[in-house]
Design a protein around this motif. Sequence first.
Motif, PDB file in Angstrom:
ATOM      1  N   LEU A 196       0.873  -1.148   0.010  1.00 32.48           N
ATOM      2  CA  LEU A 196       0.137  -0.117  -0.075  1.00 32.48           C
ATOM      3  C   LEU A 196       0.967   1.225   0.019  1.00 32.48           C
ATOM      4  O   LEU A 196       1.848   1.391   0.680  1.00 32.48           O
ATOM      5  N   ASP A 197       0.417   2.017  -0.933  1.00 31.64           N
ATOM      6  CA  ASP A 197       1.349   3.632  -1.104  1.00 31.64           C
ATOM      7  C   ASP A 197       1.105   4.317   0.112  1.00 31.64           C
ATOM      8  O   ASP A 197      -0.027   3.997   1.041  1.00 31.64           O
ATOM      9  N   GLY A 198       2.049   5.226   0.517  1.00 37.05           N
ATOM     10  CA  GLY A 198       1.937   5.833   1.697  1.00 37.05           C
ATOM     11  C   GLY A 198       0.917   7.116   1.872  1.00 37.05           C
ATOM     12  O   GLY A 198       0.920   7.771   2.676  1.00 37.05           O
ATOM     13  N   ARG A 199       0.322   7.202   0.330  1.00 34.74           N
ATOM     14  CA  ARG A 199      -0.507   8.438   0.504  1.00 34.74           C
ATOM     15  C   ARG A 199      -2.013   7.707   0.135  1.00 34.74           C
ATOM     16  O   ARG A 199      -1.940   6.980  -0.705  1.00 34.74           O
ATOM     17  N   GLU A 234      -2.514  10.489  -9.007  1.00 29.04           N
ATOM     18  CA  GLU A 234      -2.269  11.170  -7.960  1.00 29.04           C
ATOM     19  C   GLU A 234      -3.188  11.845  -7.362  1.00 29.04           C
ATOM     20  O   GLU A 234      -2.785  12.873  -6.323  1.00 29.04           O
ATOM     21  N   GLY A 235      -4.229  12.173  -8.305  1.00 27.38           N
ATOM     22  CA  GLY A 235      -5.158  12.970  -7.662  1.00 27.38           C
ATOM     23  C   GLY A 235      -5.199  14.402  -8.219  1.00 27.38           C
ATOM     24  O   GLY A 235      -5.908  15.411  -7.361  1.00 27.38           O
ATOM     25  N   SER A 236      -4.242  14.879  -9.038  1.00 20.19           N
ATOM     26  CA  SER A 236      -4.252  16.152  -9.557  1.00 20.19           C
ATOM     27  C   SER A 236      -5.274  16.404 -10.524  1.00 20.19           C
ATOM     28  O   SER A 236      -5.710  15.630 -11.452  1.00 20.19           O
ATOM     29  N   PRO A 279     -14.742  21.142 -14.090  1.00 20.79           N
ATOM     30  CA  PRO A 279     -14.629  22.288 -13.360  1.00 20.79           C
ATOM     31  C   PRO A 279     -13.878  22.511 -11.897  1.00 20.79           C
ATOM     32  O   PRO A 279     -13.540  23.405 -11.571  1.00 20.79           O
ATOM     33  N   ALA A 280     -13.408  21.132 -11.424  1.00 24.09           N
ATOM     34  CA  ALA A 280     -12.711  21.124 -10.206  1.00 24.09           C
ATOM     35  C   ALA A 280     -11.518  22.038 -10.508  1.00 24.09           C
ATOM     36  O   ALA A 280     -10.794  21.581 -11.545  1.00 24.09           O
ATOM     37  N   ASN A 281     -10.973  22.940  -9.352  1.00 22.39           N
ATOM     38  CA  ASN A 281      -9.685  23.499  -9.713  1.00 22.39           C
ATOM     39  C   ASN A 281      -8.661  23.198  -8.522  1.00 22.39           C
ATOM     40  O   ASN A 281      -7.607  24.032  -8.522  1.00 22.39           O
ATOM     41  N   ARG A 282      -8.788  22.302  -7.737  1.00 19.41           N
ATOM     42  CA  ARG A 282      -8.129  22.014  -6.874  1.00 19.41           C
ATOM     43  C   ARG A 282      -7.820  20.516  -6.689  1.00 19.41           C
ATOM     44  O   ARG A 282      -8.577  19.583  -6.839  1.00 19.41           O
ATOM     45  N   PRO A 283      -6.549  20.129  -6.173  1.00 19.78           N
ATOM     46  CA  PRO A 283      -6.283  18.549  -6.340  1.00 19.78           C
ATOM     47  C   PRO A 283      -6.957  17.945  -4.887  1.00 19.78           C
ATOM     48  O   PRO A 283      -7.711  18.376  -4.285  1.00 19.78           O
ATOM     49  N   ASP A 323       1.878  19.965   0.027  1.00 19.94           N
ATOM     50  CA  ASP A 323       1.373  18.786  -1.011  1.00 19.94           C
ATOM     51  C   ASP A 323       2.386  18.432  -1.863  1.00 19.94           C
ATOM     52  O   ASP A 323       2.945  19.510  -2.503  1.00 19.94           O
ATOM     53  N   PRO A 324       2.872  17.333  -2.103  1.00 16.27           N
ATOM     54  CA  PRO A 324       3.859  17.172  -2.957  1.00 16.27           C
ATOM     55  C   PRO A 324       3.532  17.300  -4.659  1.00 16.27           C
ATOM     56  O   PRO A 324       4.316  17.460  -5.227  1.00 16.27           O
ATOM     57  N   ARG A 325       2.359  17.624  -4.663  1.00 13.55           N
ATOM     58  CA  ARG A 325       1.919  17.666  -6.184  1.00 13.55           C
ATOM     59  C   ARG A 325       1.847  19.082  -6.580  1.00 13.55           C
ATOM     60  O   ARG A 325       2.159  19.252  -7.869  1.00 13.55           O
TER      61      ARG A 325
END
Length: 177
Positions: free
Chosen positions: A97-100, A134-136, A141-145, A167-169
């Motif tokens: 499992l990834d750490g994020r 990664e969730g970016s 219309p969404a503008n935030r990760p 936020d690493p992204r």
Amino acid sequence: MDNNLSFDQTSLSRRQLLNFLTGSTVAVVAGSALYPAAKFFTPPKETGEGGAILAKDKLGNPIPASQILENPPETRALVAGLAGEPTYLIVTDANTLDGRGIVDNCTHLGCTFPWNETAEQFQCPCHGSRYDAEGSVVRGPANRPLKLVHVAVIDDAIWLSPWTETDPRTGERPWWV
Ligand code: FES
């Protein structure tokens, strides 16, 4: 008379000592025998340091990591996370499992969304926002990760804790902090 008193006191002390030793032995033996049973019936601790909680299934039961890794649904597994928010866990190529973890809550107006394995995107059905693996944001219309949480596996238990660092992204302070 003093001798008798002294004898009685000595006897009493020996009796008390014997009772104490017998009682201690019984307590140790009973404790050893009951410990595994007590451990079995005692639910695991569900909160940890730094606001960490155990990831749970839809019935509210903690999910062991092995349950996901032995039969991964795809590369994303949905669990109940912090504050009950549905959260995607990421199964890596190394079958860990990834750490994020990624919170399943669209940053446009809060819809939940599926993971599209073929497109490798989270695709919101409400107004068409799309996010990469990664969730970016890939398309508005969404503008935030998507919101991140920390994921840690300890003794097969999956712990989720708040992500409050950069936020690493984006390289910036997270919008949700
Ligand atoms: Fe997801 Fe609007 S709520 S695109």
